[in-house]
Design a protein around this motif. Structure first.
Motif, PDB file in Angstrom:
ATOM      1  N   SER A 143       0.829  -1.191   0.000  1.00 48.15           N
ATOM      2  CA  SER A 143       0.000   0.000   0.000  1.00 48.15           C
ATOM      3  C   SER A 143       0.874   1.255   0.000  1.00 48.15           C
ATOM      4  CB  SER A 143      -0.911   0.026   1.241  1.00 48.15           C
ATOM      5  OG  SER A 143      -1.609   1.245   1.318  1.00 48.15           O
ATOM      6  N   SER A 144       0.465   2.245  -0.799  1.00 46.75           N
ATOM      7  CA  SER A 144       1.145   3.540  -0.766  1.00 46.75           C
ATOM      8  C   SER A 144       0.562   4.436   0.326  1.00 46.75           C
ATOM      9  CB  SER A 144       0.995   4.246  -2.118  1.00 46.75           C
ATOM     10  OG  SER A 144      -0.352   4.641  -2.331  1.00 46.75           O
ATOM     11  N   PHE A 145      -0.535   3.999   0.942  1.00 41.78           N
ATOM     12  CA  PHE A 145      -1.248   4.780   1.969  1.00 41.78           C
ATOM     13  C   PHE A 145      -1.698   6.136   1.428  1.00 41.78           C
ATOM     14  CE2 PHE A 145       1.684   1.953   4.308  1.00 41.78           C
ATOM     15  CZ  PHE A 145       0.741   1.192   4.983  1.00 41.78           C
ATOM     16  N   GLU A 146      -1.896   6.198   0.097  1.00 36.85           N
ATOM     17  CA  GLU A 146      -2.465   7.410  -0.486  1.00 36.85           C
ATOM     18  C   GLU A 146      -3.890   7.618   0.020  1.00 36.85           C
ATOM     19  OE1 GLU A 146      -3.269   9.395  -4.909  1.00 36.85           O
ATOM     20  OE2 GLU A 146      -2.292   7.444  -4.726  1.00 36.85           O
ATOM     21  N   SER A 147      -4.567   6.500   0.273  1.00 33.33           N
ATOM     22  CA  SER A 147      -5.904   6.540   0.850  1.00 33.33           C
ATOM     23  C   SER A 147      -6.014   5.421   1.878  1.00 33.33           C
ATOM     24  CB  SER A 147      -6.967   6.348  -0.235  1.00 33.33           C
ATOM     25  OG  SER A 147      -8.246   6.143   0.341  1.00 33.33           O
ATOM     26  N   PHE A 148      -6.718   5.700   2.979  1.00 36.11           N
ATOM     27  CA  PHE A 148      -6.917   4.674   3.994  1.00 36.11           C
ATOM     28  C   PHE A 148      -8.234   3.927   3.798  1.00 36.11           C
ATOM     29  CE2 PHE A 148      -3.809   7.463   5.949  1.00 36.11           C
ATOM     30  CZ  PHE A 148      -2.921   6.555   6.499  1.00 36.11           C
ATOM     31  N   ARG A 149      -9.035   4.350   2.834  1.00 35.38           N
ATOM     32  CA  ARG A 149     -10.317   3.703   2.607  1.00 35.38           C
ATOM     33  C   ARG A 149     -10.183   2.209   2.305  1.00 35.38           C
ATOM     34  NH1 ARG A 149     -15.247   5.781   1.765  1.00 35.38           N
ATOM     35  NH2 ARG A 149     -14.352   7.869   1.598  1.00 35.38           N
ATOM     36  N   PRO A 154     -13.584  -5.711   6.108  1.00 38.92           N
ATOM     37  CA  PRO A 154     -13.917  -6.585   7.248  1.00 38.92           C
ATOM     38  C   PRO A 154     -12.734  -7.325   7.856  1.00 38.92           C
ATOM     39  CG  PRO A 154     -15.606  -6.754   5.566  1.00 38.92           C
ATOM     40  CD  PRO A 154     -14.518  -5.906   4.984  1.00 38.92           C
ATOM     41  N   ASP A 155     -11.824  -7.881   7.028  1.00 36.28           N
ATOM     42  CA  ASP A 155     -10.748  -8.686   7.602  1.00 36.28           C
ATOM     43  C   ASP A 155      -9.784  -7.833   8.427  1.00 36.28           C
ATOM     44  OD1 ASP A 155      -9.830  -7.472   5.266  1.00 36.28           O
ATOM     45  OD2 ASP A 155      -8.320  -9.020   4.903  1.00 36.28           O
ATOM     46  N   VAL A 156      -9.651  -6.545   8.110  1.00 38.79           N
ATOM     47  CA  VAL A 156      -8.824  -5.653   8.924  1.00 38.79           C
ATOM     48  C   VAL A 156      -9.594  -5.185  10.154  1.00 38.79           C
ATOM     49  CG1 VAL A 156      -7.602  -3.452   9.001  1.00 38.79           C
ATOM     50  CG2 VAL A 156      -7.434  -4.888   6.967  1.00 38.79           C
ATOM     51  N   LEU A 157     -10.837  -4.791   9.954  1.00 36.31           N
ATOM     52  CA  LEU A 157     -11.641  -4.269  11.061  1.00 36.31           C
ATOM     53  C   LEU A 157     -11.830  -5.314  12.148  1.00 36.31           C
ATOM     54  CD1 LEU A 157     -14.310  -2.257   9.043  1.00 36.31           C
ATOM     55  CD2 LEU A 157     -12.326  -1.369  10.283  1.00 36.31           C
ATOM     56  N   ARG A 459       7.001   4.512  15.377  1.00 38.13           N
ATOM     57  CA  ARG A 459       6.818   5.789  14.694  1.00 38.13           C
ATOM     58  C   ARG A 459       7.476   5.830  13.320  1.00 38.13           C
ATOM     59  NH1 ARG A 459       9.368   9.821  16.537  1.00 38.13           N
ATOM     60  NH2 ARG A 459       7.992  11.409  15.658  1.00 38.13           N
ATOM     61  N   GLN A 460       8.164   4.761  12.951  1.00 37.52           N
ATOM     62  CA  GLN A 460       8.844   4.721  11.659  1.00 37.52           C
ATOM     63  C   GLN A 460       8.457   3.482  10.868  1.00 37.52           C
ATOM     64  OE1 GLN A 460      12.700   7.193  13.412  1.00 37.52           O
ATOM     65  NE2 GLN A 460      13.055   5.188  12.533  1.00 37.52           N
ATOM     66  N   SER A 461       7.221   3.032  11.054  1.00 33.53           N
ATOM     67  CA  SER A 461       6.712   1.871  10.336  1.00 33.53           C
ATOM     68  C   SER A 461       5.441   2.253   9.588  1.00 33.53           C
ATOM     69  CB  SER A 461       6.409   0.722  11.305  1.00 33.53           C
ATOM     70  OG  SER A 461       7.586   0.270  11.940  1.00 33.53           O
ATOM     71  N   ALA A 462       5.179   1.521   8.493  1.00 30.91           N
ATOM     72  CA  ALA A 462       3.968   1.703   7.692  1.00 30.91           C
ATOM     73  C   ALA A 462       3.826   3.175   7.277  1.00 30.91           C
ATOM     74  CB  ALA A 462       2.748   1.194   8.453  1.00 30.91           C
ATOM     75  N   PHE A 463       2.622   3.734   7.378  1.00 32.69           N
ATOM     76  CA  PHE A 463       2.388   5.097   6.899  1.00 32.69           C
ATOM     77  C   PHE A 463       3.128   6.136   7.728  1.00 32.69           C
ATOM     78  CE2 PHE A 463      -0.936   4.122   9.937  1.00 32.69           C
ATOM     79  CZ  PHE A 463      -1.003   5.260  10.730  1.00 32.69           C
ATOM     80  N   MET A 464       3.562   5.764   8.973  1.00 27.68           N
ATOM     81  CA  MET A 464       4.309   6.714   9.794  1.00 27.68           C
ATOM     82  C   MET A 464       5.777   6.798   9.382  1.00 27.68           C
ATOM     83  SD  MET A 464       2.659   6.196  13.585  1.00 27.68           S
ATOM     84  CE  MET A 464       2.681   4.400  13.572  1.00 27.68           C
ATOM     85  N   ARG A 465       6.185   5.928   8.464  1.00 25.14           N
ATOM     86  CA  ARG A 465       7.569   5.973   7.984  1.00 25.14           C
ATOM     87  C   ARG A 465       7.780   7.173   7.064  1.00 25.14           C
ATOM     88  NH1 ARG A 465      11.631   2.472   8.495  1.00 25.14           N
ATOM     89  NH2 ARG A 465      13.276   2.373   6.918  1.00 25.14           N
ATOM     90  N   ARG A 502       1.543   4.563  -6.921  1.00 22.68           N
ATOM     91  CA  ARG A 502       1.364   5.966  -6.563  1.00 22.68           C
ATOM     92  C   ARG A 502       1.213   6.815  -7.830  1.00 22.68           C
ATOM     93  NH1 ARG A 502       0.342   9.456  -2.218  1.00 22.68           N
ATOM     94  NH2 ARG A 502       1.749   8.296  -0.854  1.00 22.68           N
ATOM     95  N   LEU A 503       2.044   6.578  -8.835  1.00 28.21           N
ATOM     96  CA  LEU A 503       1.964   7.334 -10.075  1.00 28.21           C
ATOM     97  C   LEU A 503       0.653   7.080 -10.804  1.00 28.21           C
ATOM     98  CD1 LEU A 503       5.653   6.911 -11.187  1.00 28.21           C
ATOM     99  CD2 LEU A 503       4.484   9.093 -11.048  1.00 28.21           C
ATOM    100  N   ARG A 504       0.120   5.881 -10.623  1.00 28.75           N
ATOM    101  CA  ARG A 504      -1.163   5.543 -11.260  1.00 28.75           C
ATOM    102  C   ARG A 504      -2.363   5.945 -10.403  1.00 28.75           C
ATOM    103  NH1 ARG A 504      -0.746  -0.783 -13.051  1.00 28.75           N
ATOM    104  NH2 ARG A 504       0.432  -0.575 -15.009  1.00 28.75           N
ATOM    105  N   HIS A 505      -2.104   6.431  -9.201  1.00 24.42           N
ATOM    106  CA  HIS A 505      -3.162   6.689  -8.212  1.00 24.42           C
ATOM    107  C   HIS A 505      -3.943   5.413  -7.909  1.00 24.42           C
ATOM    108  CE1 HIS A 505      -2.366  10.970  -8.295  1.00 24.42           C
ATOM    109  NE2 HIS A 505      -2.414  10.934  -9.619  1.00 24.42           N
ATOM    110  N   ASP A 506      -3.227   4.336  -7.873  1.00 20.87           N
ATOM    111  CA  ASP A 506      -3.790   3.017  -7.549  1.00 20.87           C
ATOM    112  C   ASP A 506      -3.722   2.836  -6.039  1.00 20.87           C
ATOM    113  OD1 ASP A 506      -4.312   0.336  -7.087  1.00 20.87           O
ATOM    114  OD2 ASP A 506      -2.995  -0.403  -8.677  1.00 20.87           O
ATOM    115  N   THR A 507      -4.867   2.818  -5.379  1.00 15.44           N
ATOM    116  CA  THR A 507      -4.890   2.733  -3.921  1.00 15.44           C
ATOM    117  C   THR A 507      -5.171   1.326  -3.416  1.00 15.44           C
ATOM    118  OG1 THR A 507      -7.233   3.352  -3.848  1.00 15.44           O
ATOM    119  CG2 THR A 507      -5.615   5.136  -3.698  1.00 15.44           C
TER     120      THR A 507
END
Length: 544
Positions: A143-149, A154-157, A459-465, A502-507
């Motif tokens: 994931s680029s974490f461009e969007s969190f949607r 369900p499997d994450v929630l 604080r330096q993992s996933a989207f916080m990196r 990210r360049l394709r805006h593929d979330t």
């Protein structure tokens, strides 16, 4: 057609260039050194060959997926062998090492032999590691974490509570809930080192790493890790990428509308050259990119941001050509001190120092690969973790490094000799080269001279990196171990794929579909420019 410049010829830069070229970009890759590979370099002397960086082939499905994006496979590109033992662990004051085997069942039996019922605990631990790993690959790593949607599924929630616990509980505490024996705890905590961190600083989410070595096993590409670099470089060239070596980028050029205009670089003769582009991808060290190549007012990650970050460890590397064989060592051998918490404190604490004795790593590829040393002899690559501190100095050949680096090397050789019962090891060394933190800074522009990059703390993992895209310069992107998803060869391949997304805006959060469709190529470019690597454009050769 989008004109794209990729800065850096390490695995992330090469992979990014190949993916973008296949996607229709007109790609030029600039590498500051005369050879490709970055941290995954090669050094040879007197018939000995040494990989100067990565030496563990883990997460094989990531490599396989990358190759399949281009219609090939790891089997066609590399000659992979599974190591058994995967690695050997030697403990301070303990004459009996432990061999980690090539399969899960054997390692469960090993744990049982050390501590009653520890095998059953390992079985549960590896079940958890496998589940967490599958979730990470499916939802987070790609994931680029461009969007969190896309993460609100369900499997994450359903797993939010468990994910929160895994993020907030450090790895060492998590491991302690499964096994009591300190040796087994060290084996399960060691993956933190792969992440440039310490077990007490690393979220227990990363216990997923144990799925890789204790269940999947450890592989090795015959010929060394430069064969991996060669194969990806071959794919990049086949996709039409221009590769220019001896091209040190000195600035990322920006228009008055804060958009990428191209780069400025010095060629092999020191001449300054400008190259125009619509997109720039820096696969160089992120700190170097942001603080040295980008105008101060346009830095997404200025120096004040880095002042709040934690670097991974530095390293003293010791490459040794040794006469005769060393059956006391495996292809991979780990040396763990009794008080390794003190070791980590010396490296990551507020007042740093060089550990002595140190928990260190020894790689001996000649145990598996006869091509890396003269017949009957051995090559050793010793890695001693030290603070990320350029004042420790650099290395050299035959003792020509800084006093500190050479003393660390001497101590490491003596430690290996004593712990592994090789009393004449020092006398059998015929080739010696050292590398220190200053070399990482000078040769690779590494932040603080670190060997790996920012540590994988919470604080330096996933989207916080951090993001893989500049927030202030349109058209500037990042790839490699210093951005998302993180440290290591597989992560660098994933970072290249995340860049394309990210360049394709593929979330989407999973890997791209295989193979990647081919978009129209640019017309063939010139190959007679100074510094252009003059090799035929063809598919990377099959290695057998």
């Amino acid at each position: 057609m989008t004109r794209t410049i990729v800065i850096g010829g390490g695995i992330a830069g090469l992979a990014s260039a190949a993916l973008l070229a296949r996607d229709g970009h007109d790609v030029t890759l600039l590498e500051s050194r005369s050879e490709l590979g970055g941290r995954a370099g090669l050094w040879s002397a007197e018939g000995y060959r040494f990989d100067t960086g990565p030496s563990w082939y883990l997460m094989p499905e990531v490599f396989e997926h990358f190759y399949r994006l281009f219609g090939t496979s790891a089997a066609e590109q590399l000659d992979l062998v599974k190591l058994d033992p995967g690695y050997r662990v030697l403990f301070e004051g303990d004459p009996d090492p432990l061999d980690i085997r090539a399969d899960r069942a054997a390692n469960i039996r090993l744990f049982d032999s050390v501590q009653p019922e520890a095998g059953r605990a390992l079985d549960r631990y590896l079940d958890s590691a496998a589940t967490t790993y599958d979730m990470a690959v499916k939802r987070f790593l790609y994931s680029s974490f461009e969007s969190f949607r896309p993460l609100l599924v369900p499997d994450v929630l359903r797993r939010l509570g468990r994910l929160a616990r895994l993020l907030l509980q450090p790895l060492d505490k998590f491991v302690a809930g499964y096994v009591r024996d300190p040796r087994l705890r060290q084996i399960l905590g060691y993956p933190a080192v792969f992440l440039g961190s310490a077990p007490n600083l690393t979220p227990s989410m990363y216990h997923l790493m144990s799925h890789l070595d204790l269940a999947d096993g450890v592989l090795y590409p015959q010929g060394g890790f430069t064969t991996l670099i060669d194969s990806i470089a071959g794919i990049a060239r086949a996709e039409g990428v221009r590769i220019i070596t001896d091209a040190r980028v000195t600035a990322i050029r920006v228009t008055d509308r804060n958009r990428v205009a191209g780069v400025r670089y010095d060629d092999a003769d020191g001449r300054s050259t400008q190259l125009d582009s619509d997109v720039v991808v820096s696969a160089a060290d992120l700190h170097h990119t942001e603080t040295e190549l980008v105008p101060a007012k346009l830095q997404t990650y200025p120096e004040r941001w880095w002042n709040k970050r934690v670097s991974g460890p530095g390293a003293v590397l010791v490459m040794l050509g040794v006469t005769g064989q060393l059956p006391q060592l495996a292809h991979h051998s780990l040396f763990f001190t009794t008080d390794w918490g003190k070791n980590f404190g010396q490296i990551f604490g507020t007042k740093t120092s060089v550990p002595s004795p140190a928990s260190l790593y020894v790689c001996m590829p000649s145990a598996t690969d006869p091509s890396v040393a003269p017949t009957g002899d051995s090559n050793l690559f010793v890695l001693v973790p030290v603070p990320a501190d350029v004042t420790l100095g650099g290395g050299g050949i035959n003792g020509a490094g800084s006093t500190t680096v050479e003393l660390v090397a001497d101590a490491a050789i003596a430690q290996v000799a004593q712990w592994a019962n090789i009393p004449d090891l020092a006398e059998r060394v015929s080739v010696r080269r050292t590398v220190g933190p200053a070399d990482f800074a000078d040769d690779l522009n590494s932040w603080k001279g670190g060997a790996l990059g920012p540590a994988h703390t919470l604080r330096q993992s996933a989207f916080m990196r951090g993001s893989n895209m500049s927030k202030k310069i349109a058209g500037l992107y990042y790839a490699g171990g210093t951005t998302i998803p993180g440290i290591g060869l597989p992560m660098c391949l994933i970072s290249a794929e995340i860049l394309l997304k990210r360049l394709r805006h593929d979330t989407t959060t999973g890997p791209l579909a295989e193979p990647l469709p081919t978009r129209p190529k640019r017309p063939p470019g010139p190959t007679d420019l100074p510094g252009v690597t003059k090799k035929p454009v063809k598919s990377a050769p099959r290695r057998s």
